[in-house]
Scaffold this motif. Structure first.
Motif, PDB file in Angstrom:
ATOM      1  N   SER A  32       0.805  -1.223   0.000  1.00  0.00           N
ATOM      2  CA  SER A  32       0.000   0.000   0.000  1.00  0.00           C
ATOM      3  C   SER A  32       0.840   1.277   0.000  1.00  0.00           C
ATOM      4  O   SER A  32       0.309   2.350  -0.210  1.00  0.00           O
ATOM      5  CB  SER A  32      -0.939  -0.004   1.210  1.00  0.00           C
ATOM      6  OG  SER A  32      -0.180  -0.020   2.408  1.00  0.00           O
ATOM      7  N   THR A  33       2.135   1.170   0.225  1.00  0.00           N
ATOM      8  CA  THR A  33       2.934   2.374   0.380  1.00  0.00           C
ATOM      9  C   THR A  33       3.968   2.620  -0.711  1.00  0.00           C
ATOM     10  O   THR A  33       4.613   3.659  -0.702  1.00  0.00           O
ATOM     11  CB  THR A  33       3.677   2.341   1.731  1.00  0.00           C
ATOM     12  OG1 THR A  33       4.517   1.184   1.759  1.00  0.00           O
ATOM     13  CG2 THR A  33       2.701   2.311   2.895  1.00  0.00           C
ATOM     14  N   ARG A  34       4.154   1.718  -1.623  1.00  0.00           N
ATOM     15  CA  ARG A  34       5.175   1.896  -2.662  1.00  0.00           C
ATOM     16  C   ARG A  34       4.637   1.448  -4.014  1.00  0.00           C
ATOM     17  O   ARG A  34       3.771   0.603  -4.096  1.00  0.00           O
ATOM     18  CB  ARG A  34       6.414   1.074  -2.325  1.00  0.00           C
ATOM     19  CG  ARG A  34       7.070   1.567  -1.060  1.00  0.00           C
ATOM     20  CD  ARG A  34       8.497   1.204  -1.103  1.00  0.00           C
ATOM     21  NE  ARG A  34       9.151   1.656   0.105  1.00  0.00           N
ATOM     22  CZ  ARG A  34      10.407   2.008   0.134  1.00  0.00           C
ATOM     23  NH1 ARG A  34      11.134   1.970  -0.947  1.00  0.00           N
ATOM     24  NH2 ARG A  34      10.960   2.392   1.247  1.00  0.00           N
ATOM     25  N   PRO A  35       5.222   1.962  -5.093  1.00  0.00           N
ATOM     26  CA  PRO A  35       4.749   1.620  -6.446  1.00  0.00           C
ATOM     27  C   PRO A  35       5.360   0.318  -6.981  1.00  0.00           C
ATOM     28  O   PRO A  35       6.230   0.338  -7.844  1.00  0.00           O
ATOM     29  CB  PRO A  35       5.167   2.829  -7.280  1.00  0.00           C
ATOM     30  CG  PRO A  35       6.405   3.324  -6.584  1.00  0.00           C
ATOM     31  CD  PRO A  35       6.187   3.063  -5.112  1.00  0.00           C
ATOM     32  N   TRP A  36       4.932  -0.792  -6.468  1.00  0.00           N
ATOM     33  CA  TRP A  36       5.386  -2.102  -6.939  1.00  0.00           C
ATOM     34  C   TRP A  36       4.824  -2.383  -8.323  1.00  0.00           C
ATOM     35  O   TRP A  36       3.772  -1.879  -8.688  1.00  0.00           O
ATOM     36  CB  TRP A  36       4.870  -3.195  -6.010  1.00  0.00           C
ATOM     37  CG  TRP A  36       5.447  -3.194  -4.644  1.00  0.00           C
ATOM     38  CD1 TRP A  36       5.094  -2.389  -3.602  1.00  0.00           C
ATOM     39  CD2 TRP A  36       6.460  -4.065  -4.142  1.00  0.00           C
ATOM     40  NE1 TRP A  36       5.824  -2.707  -2.495  1.00  0.00           N
ATOM     41  CE2 TRP A  36       6.675  -3.730  -2.801  1.00  0.00           C
ATOM     42  CE3 TRP A  36       7.204  -5.092  -4.715  1.00  0.00           C
ATOM     43  CZ2 TRP A  36       7.603  -4.387  -2.003  1.00  0.00           C
ATOM     44  CZ3 TRP A  36       8.126  -5.750  -3.924  1.00  0.00           C
ATOM     45  CH2 TRP A  36       8.330  -5.404  -2.591  1.00  0.00           C
TER      46      TRP A  36
END
Length: 161
Positions: free
Chosen positions: A136-140
């Motif tokens: 939810s916190t990084r652009p994977w």
């Protein structure tokens, strides 16, 4: 290429990220080099939405070109793959067996991805997580793969988490 999960308002990724260097078909081949021998399963890319994540194993590859590889599965797929690897009935599995299997699969898959990227960097240690809080916190970039209704999501991040 896989799809990107990005939180609202987050800055766009730079144009050349790790996952741009590994098309989804090469990710599927990397996984299949492990699973064909280990499980008799060959994974292929699918356009299906990612399954609900029951377990995720994250493995960093620190160094000059840092990469984090994550493998996520739903419970049914994890049980099917673990049972195939151990030659057991799914009912005979306990959570520790499935967790150990996922760590080993992540380690071997990360090694194949490291090879694909020609990285001269050591693999980190696999870390097991429940659910999908990490994403939810990084652009994977997520690559959804399938083998006979067994679903696996390989996620890549050009950074260390």
């Amino acid at each position: 290429m896989g799809w990107r999960a990005q939180r609202s308002g987050a800055a766009a990724e730079p144009p050349c990220v790790v996952s741009d260097l590994i098309p989804v078909d090469r990710v599927a081949r990397s996984v299949s080099r492990v699973t064909t021998t280990m499980l008799g399963k060959t994974f292929r890319p699918t356009a299906a939405a990612p399954p609900a994540r029951w377990r995720t194993v994250v493995l960093p590859i620190p160094g000059k070109r840092p990469v984090t590889v994550a493998l996520s599965v739903d419970r049914r797929s994890c049980a099917a793959m673990t049972a195939a690897m151990l030659g057991l009935d799914e009912g005979g599995l306990d959570p520790a067996m499935m967790d150990d299997f996922m760590r080993e699969l992540a380690n071997m898959t990360a090694g194949q991805i490291k090879r694909e990227l020609a990285l001269d960097q050591a693999l980190g240690l696999p870390k097991l997580l429940d659910g999908d809080v990490l994403f939810s916190t990084r652009p994977w970039t997520h690559h959804v793969l399938d083998s006979d209704s067994i679903h696996l999501v390989v996620s890549l991040l050009p950074a260390i988490v």
